[in-house]
Write an enzyme that holds these catalytic residues in place. Sequence first.
Site, short mmCIF file in Angstrom:
data_model
loop_
_atom_site.label_atom_id
_atom_site.label_comp_id
_atom_site.label_asym_id
_atom_site.label_seq_id
_atom_site.Cartn_x
_atom_site.Cartn_y
_atom_site.Cartn_z
N HIS A 52 -25.04 52.62 0.42
CA HIS A 52 -24.57 53.48 -0.67
C HIS A 52 -25.29 53.21 -1.98
O HIS A 52 -25.25 54.03 -2.90
CB HIS A 52 -23.05 53.37 -0.84
N ASP B 158 -23.02 50.45 6.32
CA ASP B 158 -23.35 50.41 4.89
C ASP B 158 -24.47 49.43 4.59
O ASP B 158 -24.40 48.61 3.68
CB ASP B 158 -22.11 50.06 4.06
N GLY C 158 -22.19 47.48 -9.10
CA GLY C 158 -23.47 46.85 -9.44
C GLY C 158 -23.70 45.58 -8.64
O GLY C 158 -24.83 45.20 -8.38
N ASN C 159 -22.60 44.91 -8.24
CA ASN C 159 -22.71 43.74 -7.36
C ASN C 159 -23.08 44.14 -5.93
O ASN C 159 -23.52 43.30 -5.14
CB ASN C 159 -21.40 42.95 -7.30
N SER C 160 -22.84 45.41 -5.59
CA SER C 160 -23.08 45.88 -4.23
C SER C 160 -24.50 45.56 -3.77
O SER C 160 -25.47 45.85 -4.46
CB SER C 160 -22.84 47.38 -4.13
N GLY D 75 -40.73 68.49 7.51
CA GLY D 75 -40.63 68.92 8.90
C GLY D 75 -39.21 69.27 9.29
O GLY D 75 -38.24 68.80 8.67
#
Length: 427
Positions: A150, A180, A268-270, A328
């Site tokens: 994400h 994820d 933001g830590n993700s 494509g």
Amino acid sequence: MENQYNYYNPDDNQFQNNYSQGEPNHQKNPKKITKVIAVIGLAIIFGIVSSGVFLSTSYIGTNILGLNKNSNSDVKATTTAVTKSSSVVTSDVSSIVNDVMPSVVAITNMSVQEVQNFWGQTSQYQSESCGTGIIIAKTDNELLMVTNNHVIADNESLTVTFDDDTSVDADVKGTDSEHDLAVIAVPLDQISSKTMEKIAVATLGDSTALQVGEPAIAIGNAMGYGQSVTTGVISAVNRESTTTDEQTGETEETGVKLIQTDAAINPGNSGGPLVNANGEVIGINSSKLASTTVEGMGYAIPISDVSDIIDNLMNQETKHKVSEEKKGYLGVKGYDVTEESAEKYNMPTGVYVAEIVKGGGAEEAGITKGNVITALNGTTVNSMEELEKELGYYESGKTVSVTIQVPENNGEWTEKTVDVKLGKSSK
């Protein structure tokens, strides 16, 4: 007046009376004085001897027999124990962070969002989001970083910033929306030698050996302000959790057991590392899994549980977005098979093929109506939107491998992989 005084006569060993006129008789007895002096002398000698004996005994007991050493050692040991306990409570993790920080990058995702106004008209605007990545490998020509899917979703461009604050563009290597996860890459020739000296590949730990209560350190680009550190403990392991889509509000299972920690994990830590006391990466943080209704419950994806997935993403071909006119097409029309639909109708999640375009690459490869597309070139796709976005990395004429699920008469599904030569758009 006549006064009477009694005195002791040492010669007779008895008291006698002395009568005198006026004041008493003060005449001194020489024998009496001699005896008093003798008694005082004996007392002094006794005191000197006693002091000498005491000092000698103390010296022998302390220095030769060691009688008091155990008592002193106990005091020191207790003091040391208290100091050690205090140091654990106020532990300094700066040395661990200094070792890990060179392997952490900040990620900036520039994307284009569509907004519909009150009258139904749509407009586009550029959106910027941030996240974190972990340097996990260095090949002959690329530096590879793992992050959350994400974090890099819907990107028009990706930028990574290293520990020395230098920034370079990055490309997507592979993604897995179900877990994820994503791997991105930066060409080595885009990184200066000075920066290369200051970055490092992260050391991965064993998340299967985690103990509840052991220290945990979360590092990441919280709120996009730059790298920061939070500390806590492992609160629980093997947690089941769901993710919530910020736009639709729908929830879905994450597909993997999670690490729970009370170390703060914010937007933001993700994609950043959750590390143990040895500085080893034991999890990949995800703020998407956090709840706004509770405090002290952050989640991370256990690194050991997804190592095979990460390896698969690392080995994919690096993707570069192509222009719309060169993009494509498979030659299919389909719709999403969500988790709910999959459970209700006993189908795999992915893209249900509702129609095959005549003369298209899918028809030539043998894909038929009723098949469910689940991956493109090894990247999982769970919706038509994801399939279209993945196709945006391939030009027409390019051959890709498509993973499909084929229904059987007994209600089971058989997985097959077919090669499809992408065609041009018929629009």
